[in-house]
Design an enzyme around this catalytic site. Structure first.
Site, PDB file in Angstrom:
ATOM      1  N   VAL A  85      -0.510 -12.838   9.174  1.00 57.46           N
ATOM      2  CA  VAL A  85       0.848 -13.128   8.692  1.00 57.46           C
ATOM      3  C   VAL A  85       1.878 -12.681   9.736  1.00 57.46           C
ATOM      4  CG1 VAL A  85       2.537 -12.668   6.868  1.00 57.46           C
ATOM      5  CG2 VAL A  85       0.132 -13.017   6.282  1.00 57.46           C
ATOM      6  N   GLY A  86       1.610 -11.571  10.416  1.00 58.53           N
ATOM      7  CA  GLY A  86       2.534 -11.089  11.451  1.00 58.53           C
ATOM      8  C   GLY A  86       2.754 -12.134  12.528  1.00 58.53           C
ATOM      9  N   CYS A  95      -3.549   0.911   6.803  1.00 60.57           N
ATOM     10  CA  CYS A  95      -3.923   0.266   8.072  1.00 60.57           C
ATOM     11  C   CYS A  95      -4.366   1.298   9.096  1.00 60.57           C
ATOM     12  CB  CYS A  95      -2.793  -0.600   8.595  1.00 60.57           C
ATOM     13  SG  CYS A  95      -1.272   0.285   8.753  1.00 60.57           S
ATOM     14  N   ASN A 136       0.805  -1.231   0.000  1.00 61.82           N
ATOM     15  CA  ASN A 136       0.000   0.000   0.000  1.00 61.82           C
ATOM     16  C   ASN A 136       0.838   1.281   0.000  1.00 61.82           C
ATOM     17  OD1 ASN A 136       0.740  -0.573   2.629  1.00 61.82           O
ATOM     18  ND2 ASN A 136      -1.205   0.044   3.532  1.00 61.82           N
ATOM     19  N   GLU A 180       4.120  -4.276  12.473  1.00 65.15           N
ATOM     20  CA  GLU A 180       3.146  -3.201  12.302  1.00 65.15           C
ATOM     21  C   GLU A 180       1.989  -3.833  11.546  1.00 65.15           C
ATOM     22  OE1 GLU A 180       0.999  -0.804  10.600  1.00 65.15           O
ATOM     23  OE2 GLU A 180       2.703   0.004   9.466  1.00 65.15           O
ATOM     24  N   GLU A 200       8.186   2.350  14.774  1.00 63.13           N
ATOM     25  CA  GLU A 200       8.930   2.804  13.599  1.00 63.13           C
ATOM     26  C   GLU A 200       8.812   4.320  13.586  1.00 63.13           C
ATOM     27  OE1 GLU A 200       6.941   0.622  10.367  1.00 63.13           O
ATOM     28  OE2 GLU A 200       8.751  -0.592  10.378  1.00 63.13           O
ATOM     29  N   GLY A 227       2.096  -5.653   7.724  1.00 60.77           N
ATOM     30  CA  GLY A 227       1.105  -6.421   6.969  1.00 60.77           C
ATOM     31  C   GLY A 227      -0.017  -6.871   7.889  1.00 60.77           C
ATOM     32  N   SER A 228      -0.634  -7.976   7.541  1.00 60.78           N
ATOM     33  CA  SER A 228      -1.813  -8.409   8.297  1.00 60.78           C
ATOM     34  C   SER A 228      -1.411  -9.040   9.626  1.00 60.78           C
ATOM     35  CB  SER A 228      -2.594  -9.429   7.468  1.00 60.78           C
ATOM     36  OG  SER A 228      -1.869 -10.634   7.415  1.00 60.78           O
ATOM     37  N   THR A 229      -2.355  -9.045  10.548  1.00 61.73           N
ATOM     38  CA  THR A 229      -2.103  -9.658  11.854  1.00 61.73           C
ATOM     39  C   THR A 229      -1.868 -11.171  11.694  1.00 61.73           C
ATOM     40  OG1 THR A 229      -3.366  -7.972  12.973  1.00 61.73           O
ATOM     41  CG2 THR A 229      -3.113 -10.047  14.142  1.00 61.73           C
TER      42      THR A 229
HETATM   43  C1  SIN Z   1      -0.158   2.001   6.594  1.00 61.51           C
HETATM   44  O1  SIN Z   1      -1.318   2.298   6.711  1.00 61.51           O
HETATM   45  O2  SIN Z   1       0.190   0.869   6.249  1.00 61.51           O
HETATM   46  C2  SIN Z   1       0.886   3.046   6.873  1.00 61.51           C
HETATM   47  C3  SIN Z   1       0.273   4.358   6.813  1.00 61.51           C
HETATM   48  C4  SIN Z   1       1.151   5.462   7.315  1.00 61.51           C
HETATM   49  O3  SIN Z   1       2.373   5.316   7.439  1.00 61.51           O
HETATM   50  O4  SIN Z   1       0.582   6.521   7.578  1.00 61.51           O
END
Ligand code: SIN
Length: 511
Positions: A244-245, A296, A161, A262, A487, A240-242
């Protein structure tokens, strides 16, 4: 190789993986195709690396680490700044590539590059701010010193994304810390990562400091597992997704690898009756419709207090009706396609589920099918888009309730799901009634309520009268099933790539 729109510098479009300063093929010579989501058609292919390719790439990173770990922080900062400047200088071409691989409109592609280069800028500064400390302990004649050192070879597993922002957020921190890093972009969006690797080499990073693995959806699980379990890899950062995380965390657990995750959102966006509704609307629409809802941190559940529900909804519908959906590279388009056909199918299923359970459509609600017309139409009144692609109408669902699928799962689509609430107590309970905890947003003019909401909402990031809290200088990360580790932000992001050593020194004499 075919890029539908001309680049000023065609060398920025790479179609090979990158290891130890060289452009490489998979050992198997297999390749896979990258699609333009705006047409649904492939326009380039890249190597399909597999488990058998992992060892040599990790070994390259390990070899590079032996030298890069000792590169002076000032030099690391200068390298990051050179990279930053090259990315900025090639902004037009990078935005074009980004639009073709993600589908997002060009204006948003520029926005992502500007956001993303906040990270290179920030981490160039962080490189020289890394330091340990000194203390005088309770025992006599002693000093305790801690030093920070780079952890070693790192791996960045990056989603489709925000492929540039996510790379620069992870890789920027790792390179500032003195680590080497291997990025594995999503199979949907490998191209901008390869461009960034090309520019990193031009900026002067030594071979092996930043390697890029391209791999298909089929090979991603086994290849990622091999990287997570590789004895030379010390740290994995995943977005990524919960689901897969949690698999990634399991792979890393055996080798006790440091991990940051994340993960998914399901973020509440709460509008109290005392809010400035113009501000709330502007912030909501910027957040919700950004990249067609594929973030996300997007507003997944929009809670509007009873007294202003109808008024706010009417404004939201009016504003959203002006969105122009179409191919991201086309002039005037303000919303592109979803990046994958899976996204369209999920959106369709969620809308159907909500309608069956009592929600009503205030706008949109349909998959946009290709008519072959070279026109993009207004969101509310047409299903026409140009030449194929994975489009879904900007959709507003009203009268939502907790029984609906969207209440429990992220949409990752252009669906604004609007719920009603009466009291603060009630909305806090509803907002927190999720296993996720990434971001929450609150709109109110009452400062006491703002403070209560900040303390009571269960999320790693709280936006008070804003829908945009992402910035290089602010820690980014969730709680609960949205993951762990930060991050960006001061100290915390680079700390994810450091180890700390404690030295206890005994001195002579009574001091
Ligand atoms: C994300 O939604 O995957 C990241 C969005 C952001 O860094 O604001």
């Amino acid at each position: 190789m075919c890029m539908p729109r001309q680049l000023r510098d065609s060398s920025l479009l790479r179609n090979q993986a990158f290891s130890h300063g060289k452009w490489i093929e998979a050992r198997s010579n297999a390749r896979f195709e990258v699609e333009d989501p705006g047409t649904g058609k492939p326009f380039i292919s890249v190597p399909d690396l597999a488990v058998e390719d992992v060892d040599s790439i990790v070994e390259s990173s390990q070899e590079a680490f032996e030298a890069y770990r000792s590169v002076n922080p000032r030099t690391r900062a200068e390298l990051l700044l050179s990279w930053h400047n090259l990315i900025r200088a090639n902004r037009d071409d990078i935005a074009t590539i980004l639009t073709y691989e993600t589908g997002k409109p060009l204006a948003e592609a520029y926005g992502e590059i500007d956001y993303a280069t906040g990270f290179t800028w920030w981490f160039a500064g962080e490189a020289e701010r890394i330091r340990g400390d000194l203390s005088v302990p309770s025992a006599p004649n002693r000093r305790v010193i801690t030093i920070k050192q780079p952890i070693g070879v790192c791996v960045a597993l990056v989603p489709w994304n925000f492929p540039i922002a996510m790379i620069l957020r992870k890789v920027g921190a790792a390179l500032a810390a003195g680590c080497t890093i291997i990025a594995k972009p999503s199979p949907e969006t490998p191209l901008t990562t390869l461009t960034l690797a090309h520019l990193a080499q031009k900026a002067g990073f030594a071979p092996g400091v930043f390697n890029v693995i391209t791999t298909s959806n089929e090979n991603t699980p086994s290849l990622s597992e091999a990287m997570c379990k590789h004895p030379m890899v010390q740290k994995v950062s995943f977005t990524g997704s919960t689901a897969v995380g949690s698999i990634i965390a399991t792979h890393c657990a055996k080798g006790l690898k440091k991990v940051s995750l994340e993960l998914g959102g399901n973020c509440p966006f709460i509008i109290f009756a005392d809010a400035d509704l113009d501000v709330a609307l502007a912030q909501l629409t910027a957040l919700k419709w950004r990249h067609a809802g594929q973030a996300c941190v997007s507003a997944n559940r929009i809670y509007v207090q009873e007294d202003v529900y109808e008024d706010f909804l009417a404004r939201l519908v009016e504003h959203t009706s002006r969105i122009r959906v179409g191919h991201g590279a086309r002039h005037g388009v303000t919303m592109g396609p979803l990046t994958t056909p899976r996204g369209v199918e999920k959106a369709r299923r969620q809308v159907e589920d909500a309608l069956q359970r009592g929600a009503h459509l205030a706008l949109g609600g349909n998959v946009l099918t290709s008519t072959g017309d070279d026109v993009s139409e207004r969101a509310g009144d047409s299903e026409k888009v140009a030449g194929g692609g994975y489009f879904f109408q900007p959709t507003i669902l009203r009268d939502m309730n907790s029984s609906m699928a969207i209440t429990r799962e992220e949409s990752f689509a252009p669906i604004a799901a609007v719920y009603r609430f009466q009291t603060e107590e009630e909305v806090v309970r509803l907002a927190n009634d999720t296993e996720m905890g990434l971001a929450s947003y609150v709109f109110t003019r009452d400062i006491n309520r703002s403070w209560r909401m900040l303390e009571r909402l269960e999320a790693g990031m709280i936006g008070l009268n804003t829908g945009n809290s992402s910035a290089a200088e602010s820690p980014f990360g969730g709680i609960k099933m949205s993951g762990y580790g930060k991050e960006s932000g001061k100290d915390v992001a680079v700390a994810e790539y450091l180890v700390s050593k404690t030295c206890t020194l005994t001195l002579e004499g009574n001091i």
